[in-house]
Design an enzyme around this catalytic site. Structure first.
Site, mmCIF file in Angstrom:
data_model
loop_
_atom_site.group_PDB
_atom_site.id
_atom_site.type_symbol
_atom_site.label_atom_id
_atom_site.label_comp_id
_atom_site.label_asym_id
_atom_site.label_seq_id
_atom_site.Cartn_x
_atom_site.Cartn_y
_atom_site.Cartn_z
ATOM 1 C CB SER A 1 26.523 53.663 15.847
ATOM 2 O OG SER A 1 25.207 54.111 15.663
ATOM 3 C CG HIS B 1 29.436 50.609 17.386
ATOM 4 N ND1 HIS B 1 30.280 50.662 16.295
ATOM 5 C CD2 HIS B 1 28.222 50.973 16.937
ATOM 6 C CE1 HIS B 1 29.609 51.060 15.239
ATOM 7 N NE2 HIS B 1 28.350 51.252 15.590
ATOM 8 C CE LYS C 1 28.364 48.143 13.301
ATOM 9 N NZ LYS C 1 27.042 48.464 13.800
HETATM 10 C C1 LIG Z 1 25.708 48.438 13.087
HETATM 11 C C2 LIG Z 1 24.683 48.436 14.147
HETATM 12 C C3 LIG Z 1 23.577 47.580 14.086
HETATM 13 C C4 LIG Z 1 23.298 46.748 12.880
HETATM 14 O O1 LIG Z 1 24.128 45.646 12.817
HETATM 15 P P1 LIG Z 1 24.405 44.950 11.388
HETATM 16 O O2 LIG Z 1 24.948 43.639 11.739
HETATM 17 O O3 LIG Z 1 25.352 45.837 10.677
HETATM 18 O O4 LIG Z 1 23.068 44.868 10.690
HETATM 19 C C5 LIG Z 1 22.707 47.566 15.151
HETATM 20 N N1 LIG Z 1 22.883 48.370 16.225
HETATM 21 C C6 LIG Z 1 23.919 49.227 16.304
HETATM 22 C C7 LIG Z 1 24.066 50.095 17.500
HETATM 23 C C8 LIG Z 1 24.843 49.298 15.263
HETATM 24 O O5 LIG Z 1 25.839 50.161 15.317
#
Ligand SMILES: *Cc1c(COP(=O)(O)O)cnc(C)c1O
Length: 405
Positions: free
Chosen positions: A187, A215, A248
């Site tokens: 990320s 992502h 996302k």
């Molecule tokens: C954003 C993210 C999460 C967390 O997900 P949320 O739904 O925002 O709690 C987990 N793993 C990765 C790699 C992320 O980028």
């Protein structure tokens, strides 16, 4: 208490590590409004702009009208509605796995999956740059966690080998499991894990693998299934546990895990964030189903996923080239670019925040990322792209970056 925390915050401030909230009063588009002023948004994970899609909005509204706003209980009590069941079927179908389970967020999913799968005495192998939720899952489980250098397959193999030896010498049961956990797209770096190599190491050393597609879902792979699809790893791989999020590229909130039915049944029983939290409400579930349908059947009314993906890809290639030239001129490290995430590494946290603030004054929203989110001395400007950024948006970003740097 008041003075105690004032002092703690001052300490953070003096190290340029204090974080504050910035409020957006518009929707989450490529342009956003903050404090009455417009900004170009280069910090959102709403890669395809689905958070604003009429199809998702409409689906949520209809679900609220039919089912109300809340579920009133956790999944194992009375919080399982037909919308949960339907979404789980759709995820399993989308990912071509036997079964799927919905969690309220990616954070909760990772904490829940890792701590339910890896038990006392087991080994976890974790990439050093994994998302905080995977790290916290390792901490919560009673397994022995071995951290390998970022995407370093030689190091991962050494640690796997060492665990076999340790297992042979152990007196407490010889059936310890091995679980490898990794982000697919990292990320804060935007690079992609070598998933084919990880799966073959898993074969060789009898390990399970948890891949976090947060992502990548909706963005990577020929049909948007994620980095596993992108790299040609079958969803049906018998050692594979996949998770991903709806917050996302899919434009709403929540997460899924998919794999064999027996794994899902185990998680329903043992993943504590799943068991002990009120379930996702109808509005969110309906938006998630609509987003999946939008990606899976591109001819949906109200837009074509393939057009958005193409636009995002195009933006990515343009920015990759431009940032490549700029980072070379300025002697800076550029990370990412195989995904919609880029990072210009400045190193120093204070300088990074100055750059981020100077960009902000020019109307560019590009977050400065500091420790503890990234390792010490690797503070960076993180840039994320959207399908809805225009050529002018990218030009303006480059102009401002050149002026500020
Ligand atoms: C954003 C993210 C999460 C967390 O997900 P949320 O739904 O925002 O709690 C987990 N793993 C990765 C790699 C992320 O980028």
């Amino acid at each position: 208490m008041k003075e105690y925390f004032e002092k703690k915050i001052q300490d953070l401030q003096s190290q340029s590590l204090r974080r504050v909230l910035k409020t957006i009063s518009s929707d989450q588009g490529a342009e956003v409004t903050h404090d009455g002023k417009k900004y170009l948004n280069f910090s959102s994970n709403n890669y395809l702009g689905l958070a604003n899609l009429a199809l998702l909005r409409q689906s949520s509204i209809m679900a609220i009208q039919k089912y109300g706003t809340g579920t009133g209980a956790s999944r194992l009590i009375t919080g399982t509605m037909t919308l949960h069941e339907q979404l789980e079927k759709e995820v399993a179908q989308f990912k071509d796995t036997e079964a799927a389970l919905i969690f309220n967020s990616g954070y909760q999913a990772n904490v829940g999956i890792v701590s339910a799968v890896a038990e006392e005495g087991d080994f976890i192998f974790s990439d050093e740059l994994n998302h905080a939720s995977l790290i916290d899952g390792c901490r919560l489980s009673k397994a022995k966690t071995r951290v390998y250098r970022h995407v370093d397959m030689l190091h991962l193999e050494q640690l796997l080998q060492a665990s076999l030896k340790e297992n042979q010498m152990s007196t407490v049961g010889k059936n310890q499991k091995r679980l490898i956990v990794t982000d697919s797209v990292f990320s804060m770096e935007g690079d992609i894990a070598p998933l084919v190599d990880i799966m073959s190491l898993a074969e060789k050393y009898d390990a399970m693998v948890l891949v976090d597609e947060a992502h990548a879902t909706g963005v990577l792979g020929l049909t948007g299934r994620g980095a596993l699809e992108h790299q040609g790893v079958s969803s049906r791989h018998p050692r594979l546990i996949q998770m991903g999020t709806f917050g996302k590229a899919l434009g709403s909130l929540g997460a899924y895990v998919c794999g064999p039915q027996s794994l899902i049944d185990w998680l329903i029983n043992c993943a504590r964030p799943f068991v002990y939290s009120t379930s996702l409400p109808p509005a969110v579930l309906a938006a998630n189903s609509a987003a999946l349908r939008f990606v899976a059947s591109p001819e949906t009314i109200g837009g074509d996923w393939r057009d958005l993906r193409r636009a995002l890809d195009c933006n990515r290639q343009v920015l990759k080239e431009k940032l490549g030239v700029l980072s070379h001129q300025k002697n800076m490290t550029l990370l990412g670019g195989d995904s919609p995430i880029f990072a210009l590494v400045l190193g120093d946290a204070e300088r990074t925040m100055q750059v981020s603030q100077a960009l902000f004054q020019k109307g560019i929203w590009a977050g400065g990322i500091r420790p503890p989110t990234v390792p010490k001395n690797t503070a960076r400007i993180r840039l994320t792209l959207m399908a809805t950024h225009t050529g002018e948006h990218l030009d303006r970003l480059m102009e401002c970056l050149e002026e500020v740097l």
